[in-house]
Scaffold this motif. Sequence first.
Motif, short mmCIF file in Angstrom:
data_model
loop_
_atom_site.label_atom_id
_atom_site.label_comp_id
_atom_site.label_asym_id
_atom_site.label_seq_id
_atom_site.Cartn_x
_atom_site.Cartn_y
_atom_site.Cartn_z
N LEU A 140 0.83 -1.20 0.00
CA LEU A 140 0.00 0.00 0.00
C LEU A 140 0.87 1.25 0.00
CD1 LEU A 140 -2.79 1.39 0.32
CD2 LEU A 140 -2.46 1.20 2.79
N ARG A 141 1.92 1.26 0.84
CA ARG A 141 2.79 2.43 0.93
C ARG A 141 3.56 2.66 -0.36
NH1 ARG A 141 4.96 0.33 6.79
NH2 ARG A 141 2.97 0.60 7.88
N ALA A 142 3.85 1.57 -1.10
CA ALA A 142 4.56 1.72 -2.37
C ALA A 142 3.73 2.51 -3.39
CB ALA A 142 4.94 0.36 -2.93
N ASN A 143 2.42 2.64 -3.16
CA ASN A 143 1.58 3.44 -4.03
C ASN A 143 1.35 4.86 -3.49
OD1 ASN A 143 1.25 1.39 -5.93
ND2 ASN A 143 -0.95 1.76 -6.14
N TYR A 144 2.06 5.23 -2.42
CA TYR A 144 2.07 6.63 -2.02
C TYR A 144 2.81 7.43 -3.09
CZ TYR A 144 0.83 5.38 2.87
OH TYR A 144 0.20 4.92 4.00
N MET A 145 2.39 8.67 -3.29
CA MET A 145 3.00 9.48 -4.34
C MET A 145 4.44 9.88 -4.01
SD MET A 145 0.88 9.61 -6.85
CE MET A 145 1.41 10.98 -7.89
N THR A 146 4.89 9.71 -2.79
CA THR A 146 6.30 9.92 -2.47
C THR A 146 7.19 8.89 -3.16
OG1 THR A 146 5.77 8.77 -0.40
CG2 THR A 146 6.11 11.15 -0.27
N ASN A 147 6.62 7.76 -3.56
CA ASN A 147 7.36 6.71 -4.27
C ASN A 147 7.11 6.75 -5.77
OD1 ASN A 147 8.99 4.26 -4.35
ND2 ASN A 147 7.07 3.12 -4.70
N ILE A 148 6.47 7.80 -6.24
CA ILE A 148 6.04 7.90 -7.64
C ILE A 148 6.64 9.15 -8.27
CG2 ILE A 148 4.04 8.12 -9.18
CD1 ILE A 148 4.20 5.42 -7.69
N VAL A 149 7.13 9.01 -9.50
CA VAL A 149 7.62 10.14 -10.28
C VAL A 149 7.19 9.96 -11.73
CG1 VAL A 149 9.63 10.60 -8.79
CG2 VAL A 149 9.83 9.00 -10.71
N PRO A 150 7.24 11.03 -12.54
CA PRO A 150 6.89 10.89 -13.96
C PRO A 150 7.91 10.03 -14.71
CG PRO A 150 6.76 13.19 -13.26
CD PRO A 150 7.46 12.45 -12.17
N GLN A 151 7.43 8.92 -15.26
CA GLN A 151 8.26 8.05 -16.10
C GLN A 151 7.66 7.98 -17.49
OE1 GLN A 151 8.49 4.19 -14.21
NE2 GLN A 151 10.49 4.63 -13.33
N VAL A 152 8.50 8.13 -18.50
CA VAL A 152 8.04 7.88 -19.87
C VAL A 152 7.41 6.50 -19.91
CG1 VAL A 152 8.82 7.48 -22.24
CG2 VAL A 152 9.72 9.43 -20.93
N ALA A 153 6.21 6.40 -20.47
CA ALA A 153 5.44 5.16 -20.37
C ALA A 153 6.19 3.95 -20.94
CB ALA A 153 4.09 5.33 -21.07
N THR A 154 6.83 4.11 -22.10
CA THR A 154 7.53 2.97 -22.69
C THR A 154 8.77 2.61 -21.89
OG1 THR A 154 8.69 4.49 -24.19
CG2 THR A 154 6.67 3.43 -25.01
N PHE A 155 9.39 3.57 -21.25
CA PHE A 155 10.51 3.30 -20.35
C PHE A 155 10.04 2.49 -19.17
CE2 PHE A 155 12.58 4.45 -16.40
CZ PHE A 155 13.93 4.41 -16.67
N ASN A 156 8.94 2.92 -18.55
CA ASN A 156 8.40 2.26 -17.36
C ASN A 156 8.03 0.81 -17.65
OD1 ASN A 156 7.19 1.90 -14.78
ND2 ASN A 156 5.21 2.54 -15.59
N ARG A 157 7.46 0.55 -18.79
CA ARG A 157 6.90 -0.76 -19.09
C ARG A 157 7.89 -1.70 -19.78
NH1 ARG A 157 1.13 1.70 -21.40
NH2 ARG A 157 0.99 3.34 -19.78
N ASN A 158 9.10 -1.20 -20.06
CA ASN A 158 10.08 -2.02 -20.75
C ASN A 158 11.39 -2.11 -19.97
OD1 ASN A 158 8.74 -2.79 -23.45
ND2 ASN A 158 8.32 -0.61 -23.31
N VAL A 159 12.32 -1.18 -20.19
CA VAL A 159 13.65 -1.35 -19.58
C VAL A 159 13.60 -1.23 -18.06
CG1 VAL A 159 14.96 -0.68 -21.62
CG2 VAL A 159 14.22 1.08 -20.00
#
Length: 279
Positions: A140-159
């Motif tokens: 649950l805490r891993a979905n806090y926005m403190t653990n979230i930043v803008p990632q290029v979608a194809t970057f996030n889902r691939n490399v």
Amino acid sequence: MIAESGMRGLRFLVALLVVAWLGACGGGDEEAGEDAAPTPTVYPSPNGPASTDWVIRQDYGGYQLTYDCTTRTALQYSYTLGFDDGTVARPTSFKLDPTLPEGCGQQTTANSYAAAIYPGYDRGHLVSSNHMDYDADYILRANYMTNIVPQVATFNRNVWLDAENVAECYRDIAPVQVYGGVVYSDPSNDWFLASHGIRTPEHFWKAILTTDPATGAPKAIAWYIPNVEGLTGLDPYLVSIDELERLVGTSLVGITASPAVKAMKPATSWPLPAGCNYN
């Protein structure tokens, strides 16, 4: 009078000693990330030694963040993984972090970046939620926005997913230590300052330390990866931990290891073991 360059070096040395002491005392019980407000600690700022940024070390139980309250972003994360026996489902929603100390800034909304003015970015995890699936509070805490930043979608889902899967698979062979973070260097792509109050990282980095089960010898791998479209594999972004420290800063990388381990740079990224279940 001490020269300004000397003062900068002195401030950096003091900050490095504080980081090392906190790393040695890291971890914590399950309640620490949810309820405790840690004492703010000054760390070297990514904006330079003269910056007045308020940077803290925040413990979420399963992982720890070095977090910049001024620029509303995590800078570094670390955690240790053992054998994967977790089955907790990933939450379907994101939320603002209720555990930050009073006055510590965070993103202004948990809304998707896709709803903002610039398309093509995910709410990208620093600490993989899949790595926290052994504990309902941790995931649950891993979905806090403190653990979230803008990632290029194809970057996030691939490399980036490929790098996460290396840790996910090798944890079943021997415990792994995972370190990572972000680098901000270019204001021209800060599409989400108005909508979310956060800049866009130019690079992500990750390092994994473990042992060879056959010999007990330590082994390490690290990457420094641009947050851009069109990446097709991890190998071009392999670095040693030594190189990573020169790129990011020794104190922010925060890895304690022998010179031999820090010099390790595999020729290719570690292949995923046969039969690995990384779901």
